[in-house]
Design an enzyme around this catalytic site. Structure first.
Site, PDB file in Angstrom:
ATOM      1  CD  GLU A  75      -1.681  -0.892  -3.824  1.00  0.00           C
ATOM      2  OE1 GLU A  75      -1.941  -0.880  -2.608  1.00  0.00           O
ATOM      3  OE2 GLU A  75      -2.276  -1.608  -4.638  1.00  0.00           O
ATOM      4  CD  GLU A  94       0.643  -5.396  -2.156  1.00  0.00           C
ATOM      5  OE1 GLU A  94       1.706  -5.719  -2.751  1.00  0.00           O
ATOM      6  OE2 GLU A  94       0.267  -4.212  -2.044  1.00  0.00           O
ATOM      7  N   GLY A 118       0.809  -1.211   0.000  1.00  0.00           N
ATOM      8  CA  GLY A 118       0.000   0.000   0.000  1.00  0.00           C
ATOM      9  C   GLY A 118       0.850   1.271   0.000  1.00  0.00           C
TER      10      GLY A 118
END
Ligand code: 3H9
Length: 702
Positions: A107, A127, A104
């Site tokens: 991202e 992930e 994350g």
């Protein structure tokens, strides 16, 4: 704005948004809310010309907060809304990256218009290692930014890339030396001054050249082989197909649906369990975090055989000098030669340079004199697995090691307390059970003796981290955690052979369950002689059940000279390294069954094989917990995941037991007790397992 974890400061027309949520700035709901507030405020502030997004502490965001998955917090303050709030600003936002920008965090960085990083920064989407896919736009933005092939590579491997590689792939815009925050502000200042365009990854098209006609088919074919049955990697490919074929918004929605599917899967639950269990295993109850540790700058190893050499390489790789002791010059020379050959083999595969080989070898010296170990801070004995020999070595080490040095034994089966007593300084002694090949296997069982000083235990656990091992503390008992649990597993495997199952059938059933290797292949590889000697030794000690048929299969194969793969025959016959069914083994087992009055059957199912091999192993794990040999159920899982090829997607034997249901396991053990008789207590349910099942609780549960 008012967030304890996200703050905003101003430097003229430049705003600096800082996330500060130790230890790794994980993107929890409160961070996401803080970011929404911060970037929302910037959207309505005409006095701001550009912004920097940075993190305090040791790293940029290392991912979404893993403990929020599957909880209500996961649905609060959607990360995709945060990303949209950043992307849609009409001022440039520069992300300042240091440490590990992962999941994350990456991202979030991809949603910024530009990215700058320190030279040592690492970036990745790991992930998949948690049974997940990047669910905050990563599968959609990354292919648009660096191409589908490279994006697939990064997401399927989960491995981070260096800042340099990231720069070459256009994942970041610049590597900055010196103060990161100042450099990022200068960078955004230049963007403002030059009216540089805002770069939105979501608005790019995936470069067609990066999508060869066979890319996805090849990815799927390779996954079918390498990631058999794993959901997340397959869904990552699906998402990248969507990135190539659908508009961004549609792809984002598709990605989220598949993310939720992965998040709710038992596979991801197992991998997330293992992530936290591995970190928990490093914590020793009752030992204060600030206990002062013994420093270990030089290591001695007694025994330059395969094990000693492998152990040495761990320290050399970490830059720690090693003195290797042998009794004969030829053995010493051979040992040093094997280490060099191993490194040269690595270099020939391009995984290290010849210069690095020489650097490592320069740290390694050999000696024939115990006195030369006097300067070492830690000495590990790795001599032949025999109590008398090991006791003599420990006594010698007790004499020559300097005060404050740690003395470790690499025994895999012997009583560490007896060896500690032999040294005459039991407080300094600890077990360090490496797994073969010791330079490759991640697991280290650290055996806490009755008198081991707390700082000795803590120092060895810290050292394990330095040499990149995953260490688990075990108390003293036969076989410690792993090999003790292996015993009932092998017992049932051998009984099944006597009853009529073949090695191929047993291995296939166990491998279909997910174990990296079935028990027959495993013993053949480790050596039937090695396994048989352990049984014989224990028989001599009177430590085995009074069952005359206990582990006779392995002893018979040993007596017949079938020592496994190395002798061309064991449970199988070998054509090269390929195991082949051997009718001779069937005859041997038939003969043993006759001799011990065991009925042969033709109705042994794969289900029975799995239950009979694995449930007693889990039961033994419960006893290990009950006796305090292991601190936590998760520790046992980490041992089996890292040392015995237990399937990662099942999270270890104790986690798997929770998933199966403890009640069901107890009922099954009872069923076998009825069916097979329980004269020797093989099917007696561990008190802890019985109690937890009755209380409808789980291993490791509250
Ligand atoms: C994700 O991002 C999904 C998104 O795509 C989509 C969302 C919709 N969360 O390992 P360490 C804790 S999935 C919570 O000992 P190191 C860890 O438990 C996530 N906690 O240090 C430990 O706590 P404690 C993708 C986390 O220096 C402490 O931090 N990200 C998280 O050896 C120190 O950890 C990943 O998979 C987290 N994300 O290594 C990265 N990360 O001290 C996972 C760490 O109480 N993390 N903690 O035991 C790592 O790989 C390593 O922890 C890292 C640091 C390399 C960051």
């Amino acid at each position: 704005m008012d967030s304890p974890v996200v703050t905003m400061t101003r430097n003229g027309a430049i705003a600096v948004v800082t996330i500060d949520r130790p230890p790794v700035n994980a993107l929890s709901a409160d961070v996401r809310r803080g970011l929404l507030d911060a970037f929302g405020a910037l959207a309505s502030d005409p006095s701001v010309a550009g912004a920097v997004l940075a993190c305090a502490g040791r790293t940029f965001v290392a991912g979404a907060e893993i403990s929020e998955f599957g909880t209500a917090a996961f649905s609060e303050a959607d990360p995709n809304d945060v990303h949209a709030a950043i992307e849609n600003l009409n001022i440039p936002v520069v992300c300042a990256l240091h440490g590990t920008t992962l999941g994350g965090g990456m991202e979030l960085a991809l949603a910024c218009h530009y990215r700058v990083a320190t030279p040592t920064a690492k970036l990745g989407l790991p992930e998949v290692t948690l049974g997940l896919l990047p669910g905050g736009g990563g599968t959609q933005r990354l292919p648009r930014l660096i191409g589908a092939a490279d994006a697939l590579d990064m997401m399927l491997s989960g491995a981070p890339v260096s800042a340099q590689t990231a720069l070459e792939k256009d994942l970041i815009d610049v590597i900055v030396e010196g103060n990161l925050l100042e450099a990022a502000q200068r960078f955004v200042g230049e963007l403002v001054a030059t009216r540089a365009p805002l770069r939105l990854a979501s608005e790019l098209e995936v470069d067609r050249a990066s999508v060869s006609p066979t890319l996805f088919a090849e990815s799927r074919a390779s996954l079918a082989k390498k990631a058999r049955g794993a959901i997340a990697p397959a869904r990552i490919v699906d998402c990248v197909v969507a990135a190539v074929t659908t508009p961004f918004a549609e792809g984002l929605k598709y990605e989220r649906d598949l993310f939720v599917e992965c998040m709710n899967s038992p596979q991801s639950a197992a991998l997330r369990h293992a992530f936290f269990a591995e970190r928990e295993a490093g914590k020793i109850p009752g030992i204060a975090k600030d206990l002062s540790l013994r420093s270990i700058g030089k290591v001695g190893i007694v025994g330059a055989g395969t094990m000693g050499g492998g152990i040495a390489m761990n320290f050399l790789n970490a830059g720690i000098p090693v003195v290797l002791l042998e009794v004969r010059p030829d053995a010493l020379e051979r040992g040093l030669g094997i280490i060099r050959k191993n490194y040269e083999a690595t270099a020939s595969k391009g995984r290290m340079t010849l210069e690095q080989v020489e650097q490592r070898m320069a740290l390694c010296s050999g000696t024939l004199e115990y006195a030369e170990l006097g300067g070492c801070d830690l000495v590990i004995e790795a001599v032949f697995e025999n109590m008398d020999i090991k006791k003599a070595v420990m006594a010698r080490l007790g004499e020559v090691c300097k005060p404050g040095a740690i003395i470790a034994t690499n025994t895999s089966t012997l009583d560490v307390d007896v060896l500690a007593a032999a040294s005459g300084r039991a407080a300094d002694v600890v077990g360090m059970h490496f797994f073969s090949p010791a330079n490759v296997m991640r697991l280290l069982e650290v055996v806490r003796g009755r008198d081991t000083a707390p700082e000795v235990l803590a120092s060895v656990m810290a050292l394990a981290r330095t040499i990149r091992k995953v260490a688990v503390v075990s108390g003293v008992c036969f076989g410690f955690i792993g090999n003790r649990m292996l015993e009932p597993y092998l017992r049932e495997c051998e009984f099944l052979l006597l009853e009529g199952a073949t090695p191929t059938q047993i291995d296939r059933a166990i491998e279909t369950f997910g174990m990296a290797m079935g028990p027959c292949r495993m013993i053949d590889m480790a050596g039937v002689d090695v396994a048989a000697k352990v049984v014989l030794e224990r028989r001599k000690e009177g430590a085995l059940p009074a069952d005359p048929s206990y582990r006779v299969a392995c002893q018979m194969l040993f007596e017949l000279g079938r020592h496994g793969q190395k002798s061309g025959a064991g449970y199988y016959r070998y054509e090269g390294r390929t195991p082949v069914h051997d009718a001779e083994v069937d005859r041997i087992m038939e003969g043993l069954a006759r001799q011990y009055g065991i009925a042969r059957r033709s109705d042994i199912s794969d289900e029975e094989i799995v239950e009979r091999c694995l449930y007693p192993l889990i039961n033994e794990g419960a006893m290990i917990l009950e006796e305090g040999i292991a601190y936590r159920a998760g520790d046992i899982d980490i041992v089996w995941l890292n040392g015995y090829g237990f399937p990662a997607l099942k999270g270890g034997p104790m986690h798997a037991a929770n998933v199966i249901g403890l009640e069901q396991i107890v009922a099954c053990l009872d069923r076998y007790a009825d069916k097979r008789g329980n004269t020797f207590g093989y099917w007696s349910v561990a008190a802890l397992l019985g109690d937890l099942a009755t209380a409808e609780r789980e291993f490791g549960g509250a």
